[in-house]
Write a protein that holds these residues in place. Structure first.
Motif, PDB file in Angstrom:
ATOM      1  N   PHE A 102      44.653  88.360  40.693  1.00  0.00           N
ATOM      2  CA  PHE A 102      44.429  87.995  42.100  1.00  0.00           C
ATOM      3  C   PHE A 102      43.630  86.709  42.267  1.00  0.00           C
ATOM      4  CE2 PHE A 102      39.890  88.910  42.838  1.00  0.00           C
ATOM      5  CZ  PHE A 102      39.558  89.582  41.672  1.00  0.00           C
ATOM      6  N   LYS A 103      43.000  86.251  41.198  1.00  0.00           N
ATOM      7  CA  LYS A 103      42.139  85.069  41.303  1.00  0.00           C
ATOM      8  C   LYS A 103      42.910  83.833  41.766  1.00  0.00           C
ATOM      9  CE  LYS A 103      38.719  87.338  39.352  1.00  0.00           C
ATOM     10  NZ  LYS A 103      37.423  87.633  39.934  1.00  0.00           N
ATOM     11  N   SER A 126      32.846  83.300  33.886  1.00  0.00           N
ATOM     12  CA  SER A 126      33.912  84.271  34.097  1.00  0.00           C
ATOM     13  C   SER A 126      33.910  85.398  33.078  1.00  0.00           C
ATOM     14  CB  SER A 126      35.258  83.546  34.051  1.00  0.00           C
ATOM     15  OG  SER A 126      36.317  84.446  34.294  1.00  0.00           O
ATOM     16  N   THR A 127      34.339  86.572  33.557  1.00  0.00           N
ATOM     17  CA  THR A 127      34.655  87.653  32.629  1.00  0.00           C
ATOM     18  C   THR A 127      36.095  87.483  32.134  1.00  0.00           C
ATOM     19  OG1 THR A 127      35.329  89.071  34.475  1.00  0.00           O
ATOM     20  CG2 THR A 127      33.045  89.289  33.706  1.00  0.00           C
ATOM     21  N   ASN A 129      39.365  86.389  33.976  1.00  0.00           N
ATOM     22  CA  ASN A 129      40.453  86.033  34.891  1.00  0.00           C
ATOM     23  C   ASN A 129      40.167  84.801  35.740  1.00  0.00           C
ATOM     24  OD1 ASN A 129      42.520  87.892  34.317  1.00  0.00           O
ATOM     25  ND2 ASN A 129      41.340  89.511  35.313  1.00  0.00           N
ATOM     26  N   THR A 130      38.932  84.687  36.192  1.00  0.00           N
ATOM     27  CA  THR A 130      38.580  83.507  36.990  1.00  0.00           C
ATOM     28  C   THR A 130      38.791  82.246  36.154  1.00  0.00           C
ATOM     29  OG1 THR A 130      37.002  84.756  38.301  1.00  0.00           O
ATOM     30  CG2 THR A 130      36.693  82.400  38.255  1.00  0.00           C
ATOM     31  N   GLY A 230      33.468  93.988  40.809  1.00  0.00           N
ATOM     32  CA  GLY A 230      32.626  93.383  39.783  1.00  0.00           C
ATOM     33  C   GLY A 230      31.571  92.531  40.449  1.00  0.00           C
ATOM     34  N   ASN A 231      31.929  91.262  40.706  1.00  0.00           N
ATOM     35  CA  ASN A 231      31.005  90.347  41.366  1.00  0.00           C
ATOM     36  C   ASN A 231      31.050  90.532  42.889  1.00  0.00           C
ATOM     37  OD1 ASN A 231      29.039  88.524  40.670  1.00  0.00           O
ATOM     38  ND2 ASN A 231      30.390  86.750  40.662  1.00  0.00           N
ATOM     39  N   ALA A 232      31.940  91.411  43.326  1.00  0.00           N
ATOM     40  CA  ALA A 232      32.024  91.864  44.721  1.00  0.00           C
ATOM     41  C   ALA A 232      32.551  90.826  45.703  1.00  0.00           C
ATOM     42  CB  ALA A 232      30.678  92.421  45.181  1.00  0.00           C
ATOM     43  N   GLY A 233      33.256  89.833  45.181  1.00  0.00           N
ATOM     44  CA  GLY A 233      33.843  88.818  46.054  1.00  0.00           C
ATOM     45  C   GLY A 233      35.087  89.317  46.766  1.00  0.00           C
ATOM     46  N   ASN A 234      35.922  90.015  46.018  1.00  0.00           N
ATOM     47  CA  ASN A 234      37.228  90.372  46.551  1.00  0.00           C
ATOM     48  C   ASN A 234      37.133  91.343  47.725  1.00  0.00           C
ATOM     49  OD1 ASN A 234      39.934  89.760  46.281  1.00  0.00           O
ATOM     50  ND2 ASN A 234      40.364  91.555  45.016  1.00  0.00           N
ATOM     51  N   ALA A 291      36.481  92.971  32.648  1.00  0.00           N
ATOM     52  CA  ALA A 291      36.586  92.129  33.852  1.00  0.00           C
ATOM     53  C   ALA A 291      35.512  92.467  34.877  1.00  0.00           C
ATOM     54  CB  ALA A 291      37.967  92.288  34.487  1.00  0.00           C
ATOM     55  N   GLU A 338      45.693  95.815  33.742  1.00  0.00           N
ATOM     56  CA  GLU A 338      44.568  95.799  32.794  1.00  0.00           C
ATOM     57  C   GLU A 338      43.546  96.877  33.194  1.00  0.00           C
ATOM     58  OE1 GLU A 338      41.327  92.900  33.131  1.00  0.00           O
ATOM     59  OE2 GLU A 338      42.733  91.651  34.246  1.00  0.00           O
ATOM     60  N   THR A 368      44.315  94.511  40.150  1.00  0.00           N
ATOM     61  CA  THR A 368      43.911  93.107  40.199  1.00  0.00           C
ATOM     62  C   THR A 368      44.467  92.213  39.089  1.00  0.00           C
ATOM     63  OG1 THR A 368      41.953  94.070  39.213  1.00  0.00           O
ATOM     64  CG2 THR A 368      41.795  93.423  41.513  1.00  0.00           C
TER      65      THR A 368
HETATM   66  N1  F0G Z   1      39.571  93.117  38.604  1.00  0.00           N
HETATM   67  C1  F0G Z   1      39.763  92.127  37.741  1.00  0.00           C
HETATM   68  C2  F0G Z   1      40.958  92.168  36.860  1.00  0.00           C
HETATM   69  C3  F0G Z   1      38.849  91.048  37.687  1.00  0.00           C
HETATM   70  O1  F0G Z   1      39.056  90.076  36.841  1.00  0.00           O
HETATM   71  C4  F0G Z   1      37.718  91.074  38.526  1.00  0.00           C
HETATM   72  C5  F0G Z   1      36.726  90.016  38.483  1.00  0.00           C
HETATM   73  C6  F0G Z   1      37.581  92.148  39.416  1.00  0.00           C
HETATM   74  C7  F0G Z   1      38.525  93.147  39.421  1.00  0.00           C
HETATM   75  C8  F0G Z   1      36.439  92.249  40.361  1.00  0.00           C
HETATM   76  O2  F0G Z   1      36.524  91.354  41.416  1.00  0.00           O
HETATM   77  O3  F0G Z   1      34.385  90.159  41.120  1.00  0.00           O
HETATM   78  O4  F0G Z   1      35.664  89.992  43.230  1.00  0.00           O
HETATM   79  O5  F0G Z   1      34.516  92.112  42.616  1.00  0.00           O
HETATM   80  N2  F0G Z   1      36.675  89.119  37.609  1.00  0.00           N
HETATM   81  C9  F0G Z   1      35.785  87.975  37.631  1.00  0.00           C
HETATM   82  C10 F0G Z   1      36.181  86.981  36.577  1.00  0.00           C
HETATM   83  C11 F0G Z   1      34.360  88.301  37.671  1.00  0.00           C
HETATM   84  O6  F0G Z   1      35.327  86.206  36.115  1.00  0.00           O
HETATM   85  O7  F0G Z   1      37.348  86.927  36.229  1.00  0.00           O
HETATM   86  P1  F0G Z   1      35.201  90.878  42.149  1.00  0.00           P
END
Ligand code: F0G
Length: 401
Positions: A102-103, A126-127, A129-130, A230-234, A291, A338, A368
């Motif tokens: 989704f990034k 990034s973990t 995907n970003t 994760g980082n709670a942006g989405n 992630a 994933e 995602t």
């Molecule tokens: N799912 C996947 C596959 C992700 O890569 C991430 C975040 C999330 C969920 C969570 O989304 O951060 O907006 O709450 N990945 C980030 C990265 C941190 O660096 O790729 P989020």
């Protein structure tokens, strides 16, 4: 017309100011439009789903840097649904975006904005995907990309993408939260454009997941959207976007925003459960879903508000539950995601069993990222291929024919 606005103190800033948090109080920023000037109706939104279909609500003026992101499929997960007594449970498979997550929605907007602002290079922590997505869009735009990754904790497919698309890949001896702190300092010091989800423009692209969900259901708003956090942006971005659509009269309500985190990495869930105003960062987050292995989510305050105001909830799932849901989606539905993505479906199953989700709810789980992002975890979970001689007899033997 739009500007940047601090969600904490309300200070306003011009849209071309290069800031990521409020210079006065360090609060998070939102992109705020003059909604009275936006004339957008359901009739204007006919046609196939895509990020740029919703340009009227995106902060980019010219031609975007695009690889045709968005327009991802929604699947009714009938078989899993049957097992948990639900007919209206769906998956929106964001793994079907150009770089497999989704990034890309955030990066098509964020990198377009970087060019519009005259920035000469871009960076992120990034973990995985970003970084993969930024690498792709940076390549498309022809600008240098620097990515900081937590050493040994990024799935193979994601590292491969960042490397192949020509980014400068720096592996740090620390976790994601350390990487984000470093890249934020580095971007300010060297005038590099930061494209983590602290950047409010990137989040604008991600809100199109919410637009596409309600658009797909002909503006009938689902009861609930479930997301791995994760980082709670989405979760924040989707909530903001749907509120904008409500403001414009395109939809009439907001779904219950439901956050799922891995048990070993769950500051948001803990804050929701304790009713705390803010999170307590976790120093050593751990989960197979790398992630979302994040202990100090930058968008926590926005996410807590999205969950609470929408009447949603937050729940943890164990690594075993995550992997079981990943396998179920793969085997019972033909949907390859994933581990982090499967957390949403693991959460659906758990919340349904707990009775939090009713059998007649319409639920959309956002998956995602794609299965191929993390082949190593998959290989560990599955039986090895049967190795035999290249003869019919050998095949008959292993098949028991
Ligand atoms: N799912 C996947 C596959 C992700 O890569 C991430 C975040 C999330 C969920 C969570 O989304 O951060 O907006 O709450 N990945 C980030 C990265 C941190 O660096 O790729 P989020």
């Amino acid at each position: 017309m739009y500007h940047l606005e601090c969600i904490r103190c309300g200070a306003r800033y011009p849209r071309d100011e290069i800031i990521y948090t409020c210079p006065k109080c360090d609060g998070l920023l939102d992109v705020v439009y003059d909604y009275s000037q936006i004339k957008l109706t359901r009739d204007d939104l006919k046609g196939p789903l895509s990020v740029w279909k919703y340009k009227a609500l995106l902060p980019v003026a010219g031609e975007p840097v695009t690889l045709k992101e968005g327009g991802t499929p929604v699947y009714n997960i009938k078989n899993i649904g049957k097992d948990i007594g639900m007919k209206d449970a769906h998956v929106k498979h964001e793994g079907m975006n150009p770089s497999g997550s989704f990034k890309d929605r955030g990066m098509t907007v964020g990198v377009s904005k970087a060019l519009e602002l005259g920035m000469k290079s871009v960076a992120c922590a990034s973990t995985g995907n970003t970084s993969a997505s930024l690498a792709v869009y940076g390549a498309r735009a022809g600008i240098p990309v620097i990515v900081l990754l937590p050493q040994g904790k990024v799935a193979l497919g994601k590292v491969a993408q960042a490397l192949m698309h020509g980014s400068k890949v720096i592996s740090i001896k620390g976790n994601f939260d350390d990487a984000l702190r470093l890249v934020r300092e580095m971007c300010i010091e060297y005038g590099i454009y930061l494209l983590n989800s602290i950047n409010p423009y990137r989040l604008e692209g991600q809100k199109t997941i919410g637009f596409e969900i309600v658009d797909y259901f002909n503006w009938e708003v689902p009861d609930r959207i479930i997301l791995p956090v994760g980082n709670a942006g989405n979760i924040t971005a989707i909530y903001k976007g749907l509120n904008e659509m409500k403001k414009l009269g395109i939809i009439d309500r907001i779904p219950k925003m439901t956050a799922i985190q891995a048990e070993g990495s769950a500051p948001i869930v803990k804050a929701i459960k304790t009713g705390a105003k803010d999170i307590v960062p976790e120093a050593h987050p751990e989960t197979v879903a790398t992630a979302i292995r994040i202990g100090d989510p930058v968008n926590a305050v926005k996410a807590l508000n999205a969950i609470r105001t929408s009447g949603g909830t937050a729940e943890t799932v164990t690594d075993d539950e995550i992997l079981a849901a990943q396998k179920l989606l793969a085997v019972k539905e033909g949907i390859g995601v994933e581990p982090a993505s499967a957390a949403s479906v693991a959460g659906l199953i758990k919340l349904r069993k707990m009775g939090v989700i009713a059998s007649d709810e319409r639920v959309v789980c956002v998956t995602t990222g794609h299965l191929l992002k993390d082949p190593e975890t998959v290989i560990k979970m599955c039986d090895k291929p049967l190795e035999v001689d290249a003869t019919k007899e050998a095949i008959k033997k292993v098949m028991g024919w």
